[in-house]
Design an enzyme around this catalytic site. Structure first.
Site, PDB file in Angstrom:
ATOM      1  N   LYS A  22       0.869  -1.180  -0.197  1.00  0.00           N
ATOM      2  CA  LYS A  22      -0.049  -0.218   0.072  1.00  0.00           C
ATOM      3  C   LYS A  22       0.831   1.162   0.055  1.00  0.00           C
ATOM      4  O   LYS A  22       0.681   2.327  -0.867  1.00  0.00           O
ATOM      5  CB  LYS A  22      -0.866  -0.042   1.256  1.00  0.00           C
ATOM      6  CG  LYS A  22      -1.718   1.565   1.492  1.00  0.00           C
ATOM      7  CD  LYS A  22      -2.520   1.367   2.743  1.00  0.00           C
ATOM      8  CE  LYS A  22      -1.656   1.710   3.972  1.00  0.00           C
ATOM      9  NZ  LYS A  22      -1.540   3.131   4.017  1.00  0.00           N
ATOM     10  N   ASN A  23       2.092   1.238   0.900  1.00  0.00           N
ATOM     11  CA  ASN A  23       2.654   2.367   0.867  1.00  0.00           C
ATOM     12  C   ASN A  23       3.546   2.514  -0.236  1.00  0.00           C
ATOM     13  O   ASN A  23       4.444   3.848  -0.491  1.00  0.00           O
ATOM     14  CB  ASN A  23       3.747   2.148   2.248  1.00  0.00           C
ATOM     15  CG  ASN A  23       2.808   2.449   3.483  1.00  0.00           C
ATOM     16  OD1 ASN A  23       1.573   2.899   3.450  1.00  0.00           O
ATOM     17  ND2 ASN A  23       3.229   1.898   4.500  1.00  0.00           N
ATOM     18  N   ARG A  92      -4.619  10.902   4.605  1.00  0.00           N
ATOM     19  CA  ARG A  92      -3.634  11.538   4.598  1.00  0.00           C
ATOM     20  C   ARG A  92      -2.605  11.482   3.300  1.00  0.00           C
ATOM     21  O   ARG A  92      -1.702  12.329   2.701  1.00  0.00           O
ATOM     22  CB  ARG A  92      -2.686  11.344   5.805  1.00  0.00           C
ATOM     23  CG  ARG A  92      -1.548  12.376   5.921  1.00  0.00           C
ATOM     24  CD  ARG A  92      -0.974  12.140   7.462  1.00  0.00           C
ATOM     25  NE  ARG A  92       0.186  13.241   7.505  1.00  0.00           N
ATOM     26  CZ  ARG A  92      -0.086  14.418   7.956  1.00  0.00           C
ATOM     27  NH1 ARG A  92      -1.273  14.622   8.563  1.00  0.00           N
ATOM     28  NH2 ARG A  92       0.848  15.171   8.033  1.00  0.00           N
ATOM     29  N   CYS A 116      -3.527  13.504  12.566  1.00  0.00           N
ATOM     30  CA  CYS A 116      -3.553  11.978  12.260  1.00  0.00           C
ATOM     31  C   CYS A 116      -3.681  11.256  13.792  1.00  0.00           C
ATOM     32  O   CYS A 116      -3.243  11.958  14.825  1.00  0.00           O
ATOM     33  CB  CYS A 116      -2.219  11.819  11.393  1.00  0.00           C
ATOM     34  SG  CYS A 116      -2.094   9.841  11.507  1.00  0.00           S
ATOM     35  N   ARG A 121       2.198  14.782  12.556  1.00  0.00           N
ATOM     36  CA  ARG A 121       3.043  14.426  11.222  1.00  0.00           C
ATOM     37  C   ARG A 121       2.777  15.760  10.383  1.00  0.00           C
ATOM     38  O   ARG A 121       2.153  15.703   9.189  1.00  0.00           O
ATOM     39  CB  ARG A 121       2.123  13.184  10.718  1.00  0.00           C
ATOM     40  CG  ARG A 121       2.434  11.949  11.275  1.00  0.00           C
ATOM     41  CD  ARG A 121       1.230  10.753  10.876  1.00  0.00           C
ATOM     42  NE  ARG A 121       2.091  10.166   9.708  1.00  0.00           N
ATOM     43  CZ  ARG A 121       1.488   9.362   9.063  1.00  0.00           C
ATOM     44  NH1 ARG A 121       0.357   8.652   9.357  1.00  0.00           N
ATOM     45  NH2 ARG A 121       2.073   8.717   8.095  1.00  0.00           N
ATOM     46  N   ASP A 303       5.843   0.825  11.581  1.00  0.00           N
ATOM     47  CA  ASP A 303       4.493   0.003  11.351  1.00  0.00           C
ATOM     48  C   ASP A 303       4.492  -1.286  11.913  1.00  0.00           C
ATOM     49  O   ASP A 303       3.408  -1.970  11.551  1.00  0.00           O
ATOM     50  CB  ASP A 303       4.547   0.250   9.680  1.00  0.00           C
ATOM     51  CG  ASP A 303       3.818   1.569   9.443  1.00  0.00           C
ATOM     52  OD1 ASP A 303       3.481   2.494  10.239  1.00  0.00           O
ATOM     53  OD2 ASP A 303       3.957   1.905   8.019  1.00  0.00           O
ATOM     54  N   ARG A 396      -7.924  -0.321   5.791  1.00  0.00           N
ATOM     55  CA  ARG A 396      -6.902   0.307   5.123  1.00  0.00           C
ATOM     56  C   ARG A 396      -5.700  -0.195   4.537  1.00  0.00           C
ATOM     57  O   ARG A 396      -5.110   0.153   3.473  1.00  0.00           O
ATOM     58  CB  ARG A 396      -6.872   1.570   5.782  1.00  0.00           C
ATOM     59  CG  ARG A 396      -7.716   2.523   6.013  1.00  0.00           C
ATOM     60  CD  ARG A 396      -7.642   3.546   6.913  1.00  0.00           C
ATOM     61  NE  ARG A 396      -6.324   4.344   6.405  1.00  0.00           N
ATOM     62  CZ  ARG A 396      -5.164   4.337   6.985  1.00  0.00           C
ATOM     63  NH1 ARG A 396      -5.147   4.214   8.390  1.00  0.00           N
ATOM     64  NH2 ARG A 396      -4.019   5.106   6.406  1.00  0.00           N
TER      65      ARG A 396
END
Length: 419
Positions: A22-23, A92, A116, A121, A303, A396
């Site tokens: 995803k990132n 975001r 957030c 952030r 993460d 997500r």
């Protein structure tokens, strides 16, 4: 609203496929704004955040076809340089369009993403870097308004921010002259973005080190690219196997993206094997406490901090976990405590004292990675049922997590709230 129900105690066994990151997928989608021809992405995860970015880009005029795990993006119809608040507020990561819009139009108007759940952030590193490229920046009615064609420059980031590095790479790809970025993020997702942009015709070198050099070009074409595997998902699935004293192999993974994490699993007593794109982790005996300190890549990933905390809850001894990347990222602690965990928090440090067993309980997800930690704790619990609400957080970043864990032997299901 959905919730996830888990009856733990089943050792997870078998193999499971890791989806695309995803990132990585989100900044790659945004970077397609720079192209003059069609771009194709393979191994795109089917996640809520990806659908949100799809909508944002479509609103700007990009034609997108997302079939299976292949996304075809035709940017020729993009005419808007604005990303409005009603779309940006939902995610975001949509702030990633700022750099590509500047590269394409030499102007951009993007809503500030706001706060957030895991800290403030701030975007000041992004804006300071763009100003160093000669772009004029002003904040107007909650929007970042940027104007001017980027000019090559030497820029040292105050902090190796992933998002700022990605925005600057995109903007500098079509800048006039040479840009040198130092103290940049070194994550695999940065390398993936550089490879994608180079496939379009950009001239970027040094991605994956702390110095990236970019020779600006006048135009970028289309390309075809495969999104890298999601290292955070791989780590989460391996932890789930170890927490249940199981034996899990993740497929389509890259162990080179998880060096410190895999060492920590070994330190805890897990058996870890790597064979090409397969990573196996098994734990048949007792687990030992471990000390973890999150750092920017290649250090231990923030993460995966919540997930390894859940694992430490069932390890023998006291583990010390320090969060050095984001403030306010121990939001899983209160819910883990409801399941019988013993955790003391002092600032950015948590002492986790392992307990003989966790018990199922009603808990509530507060953010993406905290929700993954609650799933792991629920799988490791040896009595009762865990009911996790607000699971839209986990959707997500994890595609159909309950189905994939069930394929490994977990007693897990998703139901509508009230059932």
């Amino acid at each position: 609203m959905d919730k996830i129900l888990i009856r733990g105690g089943n050792p997870l066994k078998g193999s499971v496929q890791v989806r695309g990151a995803k990132n990585s997928a989100l900044p790659l989608m945004a970077a397609a704004l720079l192209a003059e021809e069609t771009c194709v992405l393979h191994n795109v995860p089917c996640l809520h955040d990806v659908f949100t970015m799809d909508k944002i880009l479509s609103e700007m005029g990009m034609a997108i076809d997302f079939t299976g795990r292949t996304m075809t993006m035709d940017p020729k119809g993009v005419s808007s340089h604005e990303a409005p608040y009603e779309l940006v507020r939902k995610m975001r990561a949509s702030f990633f369009v700022l750099g590509p819009l500047l590269g394409r139009f030499s102007k951009a108007k993007v809503s500030l993403p706001g706060g957030c759940a895991i800290g403030t952030r701030p975007v000041d590193i992004h804006l300071k870097g763009l100003e160093s490229l000669g772009v004029k920046i002003r904040i107007e009615d909650g929007y970042v308004v940027a104007e001017g064609r980027p000019q090559g420059a030497n820029i040292a980031l105050d902090f190796p921010s992933v998002g700022a590095t990605e925005n600057l790479m995109c903007a500098a790809s079509k800048a006039q002259g040479v840009t040198r970025l130092t103290n940049v993020a070194r994550e695999p997702e940065i390398v993936d973005l550089a490879n994608f942009l180079n496939g379009m015709g950009a001239q970027i070198s040094g991605a994956g080190t702390d110095l990236i050099t970019i020779l600006g070009v006048d135009s970028l074409g289309g390309t075809e690219h495969v999104v890298i595997p999601d290292r955070i998902e791989a780590g989460t699935l391996l932890i789930a196997g170890v927490a249940t004293h199981g034996d899990v192999t993740v497929l389509n993974a890259d162990a080179d993206h998880l060096p410190v994490f895999l060492d920590k699993l070994r330190d805890m007593g897990a058996e870890v094997e790597v064979h090409g794109s397969r990573i196996r982790a098994a734990a048949k005996n007792g687990l030992k406490a471990v000390d973890v300190s999150t750092q920017v890549y290649p250090g231990f990933p923030t993460d995966l901090q919540a997930q390894i905390m859940a694992l430490a809850c069932v390890a023998e001894g006291a583990s010390i976990i320090k969060e050095n990347v984001f403030e306010n990222r121990f939001m899983q602690v209160a819910e883990l405590t409801r399941m019988g965990a013993v955790i003391d928090v002092d600032g950015n440090s948590a002492v986790v004292r392992g307990v003989p067993k966790l018990s199922g309980a009603p808990v509530m997800a507060s953010d993406l990675r905290a929700s993954a930690a609650l799933v792991i704790a629920g799988l490791a619990a040896t009595s009762g049922e865990t009911s996790i609400t607000r699971v839209y957080h986990i959707d997500r970043g994890y595609e159909r997590i309950e189905e994939r864990l069930a394929s490994l032997g977990a007693d897990i299901r998703r139901v509508r709230d009230g059932q």
